[in-house]
Design a protein around this motif. Sequence first.
Motif, PDB file in Angstrom:
ATOM      1  N   GLY A   1      -5.526 -10.681 -17.588  1.00 33.67           N
ATOM      2  CA  GLY A   1      -5.014 -10.330 -19.058  1.00 33.67           C
ATOM      3  C   GLY A   1      -3.482  -9.413 -19.175  1.00 33.67           C
ATOM      4  N   GLY A   2      -3.397  -8.959 -17.870  1.00 38.57           N
ATOM      5  CA  GLY A   2      -2.221  -8.020 -17.803  1.00 38.57           C
ATOM      6  C   GLY A   2      -1.049  -8.855 -17.110  1.00 38.57           C
ATOM      7  N   ASN A   3       0.315  -8.350 -17.911  1.00 42.78           N
ATOM      8  CA  ASN A   3       1.412  -9.094 -17.514  1.00 42.78           C
ATOM      9  C   ASN A   3       2.472  -8.271 -16.606  1.00 42.78           C
ATOM     10  OD1 ASN A   3       0.950 -11.274 -19.103  1.00 42.78           O
ATOM     11  ND2 ASN A   3       1.338 -10.103 -20.854  1.00 42.78           N
ATOM     12  N   GLU A   4       1.806  -7.390 -15.707  1.00 41.93           N
ATOM     13  CA  GLU A   4       2.680  -6.374 -14.970  1.00 41.93           C
ATOM     14  C   GLU A   4       3.110  -7.327 -13.813  1.00 41.93           C
ATOM     15  OE1 GLU A   4      -0.370  -4.144 -17.235  1.00 41.93           O
ATOM     16  OE2 GLU A   4      -0.790  -5.621 -15.775  1.00 41.93           O
ATOM     17  N   GLU A   5       4.129  -6.951 -13.343  1.00 47.87           N
ATOM     18  CA  GLU A   5       4.929  -7.407 -12.032  1.00 47.87           C
ATOM     19  C   GLU A   5       4.042  -6.920 -10.694  1.00 47.87           C
ATOM     20  OE1 GLU A   5       8.926  -6.568 -11.716  1.00 47.87           O
ATOM     21  OE2 GLU A   5       9.283  -6.643 -13.902  1.00 47.87           O
ATOM     22  N   ARG A   6       3.508  -6.034 -10.776  1.00 45.33           N
ATOM     23  CA  ARG A   6       2.978  -5.230  -9.584  1.00 45.33           C
ATOM     24  C   ARG A   6       1.878  -4.047  -9.970  1.00 45.33           C
ATOM     25  NH1 ARG A   6       8.276  -1.300  -7.933  1.00 45.33           N
ATOM     26  NH2 ARG A   6       8.009  -0.006  -9.913  1.00 45.33           N
ATOM     27  N   VAL A   7       1.158  -3.811  -8.877  1.00 45.32           N
ATOM     28  CA  VAL A   7       0.109  -2.999  -8.961  1.00 45.32           C
ATOM     29  C   VAL A   7       0.541  -1.558  -7.922  1.00 45.32           C
ATOM     30  CG1 VAL A   7      -2.416  -2.318  -8.697  1.00 45.32           C
ATOM     31  CG2 VAL A   7      -1.467  -4.663  -9.442  1.00 45.32           C
ATOM     32  N   LEU A   8       0.248  -0.460  -8.421  1.00 46.42           N
ATOM     33  CA  LEU A   8       0.311   0.629  -7.571  1.00 46.42           C
ATOM     34  C   LEU A   8      -0.732   1.560  -7.361  1.00 46.42           C
ATOM     35  CD1 LEU A   8       2.861   2.400  -6.313  1.00 46.42           C
ATOM     36  CD2 LEU A   8       3.185   3.631  -8.142  1.00 46.42           C
ATOM     37  N   LEU A   9      -0.947   1.994  -6.204  1.00 49.89           N
ATOM     38  CA  LEU A   9      -2.367   2.909  -6.104  1.00 49.89           C
ATOM     39  C   LEU A   9      -1.976   4.023  -4.861  1.00 49.89           C
ATOM     40  CD1 LEU A   9      -3.888   1.955  -2.981  1.00 49.89           C
ATOM     41  CD2 LEU A   9      -4.334   0.205  -4.549  1.00 49.89           C
ATOM     42  N   ASN A  10      -2.680   5.009  -4.622  1.00 48.46           N
ATOM     43  CA  ASN A  10      -2.522   5.938  -3.576  1.00 48.46           C
ATOM     44  C   ASN A  10      -4.043   5.807  -2.973  1.00 48.46           C
ATOM     45  OD1 ASN A  10      -0.236   6.997  -4.507  1.00 48.46           O
ATOM     46  ND2 ASN A  10      -1.280   8.482  -6.026  1.00 48.46           N
ATOM     47  N   ALA A  11      -3.682   5.874  -1.564  1.00 46.92           N
ATOM     48  CA  ALA A  11      -5.269   5.711  -0.735  1.00 46.92           C
ATOM     49  C   ALA A  11      -4.812   6.635   0.390  1.00 46.92           C
ATOM     50  CB  ALA A  11      -5.232   4.353  -0.280  1.00 46.92           C
ATOM     51  N   LEU A  12      -6.129   7.244   0.780  1.00 42.76           N
ATOM     52  CA  LEU A  12      -6.120   7.997   1.903  1.00 42.76           C
ATOM     53  C   LEU A  12      -5.970   7.129   3.223  1.00 42.76           C
ATOM     54  CD1 LEU A  12      -9.071  10.756   1.332  1.00 42.76           C
ATOM     55  CD2 LEU A  12      -6.583  11.236   1.341  1.00 42.76           C
ATOM     56  N   PRO A  13      -5.145   7.645   4.291  1.00 44.64           N
ATOM     57  CA  PRO A  13      -4.798   7.004   5.328  1.00 44.64           C
ATOM     58  C   PRO A  13      -6.119   6.738   6.055  1.00 44.64           C
ATOM     59  CG  PRO A  13      -3.092   8.588   5.027  1.00 44.64           C
ATOM     60  CD  PRO A  13      -4.214   8.776   3.866  1.00 44.64           C
ATOM     61  N   ASP A  14      -7.288   7.909   6.033  1.00 40.53           N
ATOM     62  CA  ASP A  14      -8.446   7.857   6.721  1.00 40.53           C
ATOM     63  C   ASP A  14      -9.524   6.822   6.167  1.00 40.53           C
ATOM     64  OD1 ASP A  14      -7.231   9.426   8.794  1.00 40.53           O
ATOM     65  OD2 ASP A  14      -8.139  11.114   7.881  1.00 40.53           O
ATOM     66  N   ALA A  15      -9.261   6.462   4.982  1.00 41.58           N
ATOM     67  CA  ALA A  15     -10.218   5.544   4.165  1.00 41.58           C
ATOM     68  C   ALA A  15      -9.947   4.078   4.698  1.00 41.58           C
ATOM     69  CB  ALA A  15      -9.826   5.702   2.695  1.00 41.58           C
ATOM     70  N   GLU A  16     -10.223   3.686   5.871  1.00 42.76           N
ATOM     71  CA  GLU A  16     -10.012   2.730   6.811  1.00 42.76           C
ATOM     72  C   GLU A  16     -10.758   1.326   6.047  1.00 42.76           C
ATOM     73  OE1 GLU A  16     -11.233   3.176  10.741  1.00 42.76           O
ATOM     74  OE2 GLU A  16      -9.955   5.125  11.050  1.00 42.76           O
ATOM     75  N   ALA A  17     -11.794   1.395   5.358  1.00 44.02           N
ATOM     76  CA  ALA A  17     -12.147  -0.018   4.721  1.00 44.02           C
ATOM     77  C   ALA A  17     -11.547  -0.054   3.710  1.00 44.02           C
ATOM     78  CB  ALA A  17     -13.722   0.383   4.595  1.00 44.02           C
TER      79      ALA A  17
END
Length: 182
Positions: free
Chosen positions: A133-149
């Motif tokens: 239902g979204g019309n965005e071009e992209r998704v942005l997130l932040n993730a800890l480098p150590d959160a390997e999974a």
Amino acid sequence: MPEAITVEPLDGPATSRAEAAFRLVYAEVFAEAPYEESPEAVEATFRRFRSQVRKATFRAALARTVGGEPVGIAYGYPLSAATGWWDRLIAPVPAEVRREDGRRTFGLMEFAVRAPWRRVGVGRRLHKALLVGGNEERVLLNALPDAEAAQAAYRSWGYRKVGQARPWEGAALHDVMLLRLR
């Protein structure tokens, strides 16, 4: 065979009513390494949550067992032109990358799946339901480098690292990841 899982897209008011389920999943997942969030940090997240769910463009997804037990959450909203997200990067990105208008980029604020339900497709289903239902071009997130999974899942879905940031004062360094939808 594991119990069947339902994944439901939610708007802000429905998410607000399901706050206890979101809190249960969040508190359990983010108490684990590498996050190790304290009860105080969880409370701060849910003070922000109560404000975020009031945004007209807020979207969420909640995964539950058929019996109603919450197993995964995802939520966020499109970034406004005034977002400070890009300002937190250690090395700046070009103006065209950081341009926001309230419709271009969906900011994925939180994403979590409880341990017993990982690696069975729940995360992928949550991610897909969140973007319906979204019309965005992209998704942005932040993730800890150590959160390997989590990092592996995001990369398998097409996210690419575009920089590193400290998302808030005193935060650990996070990878800033971007998924192009079109």
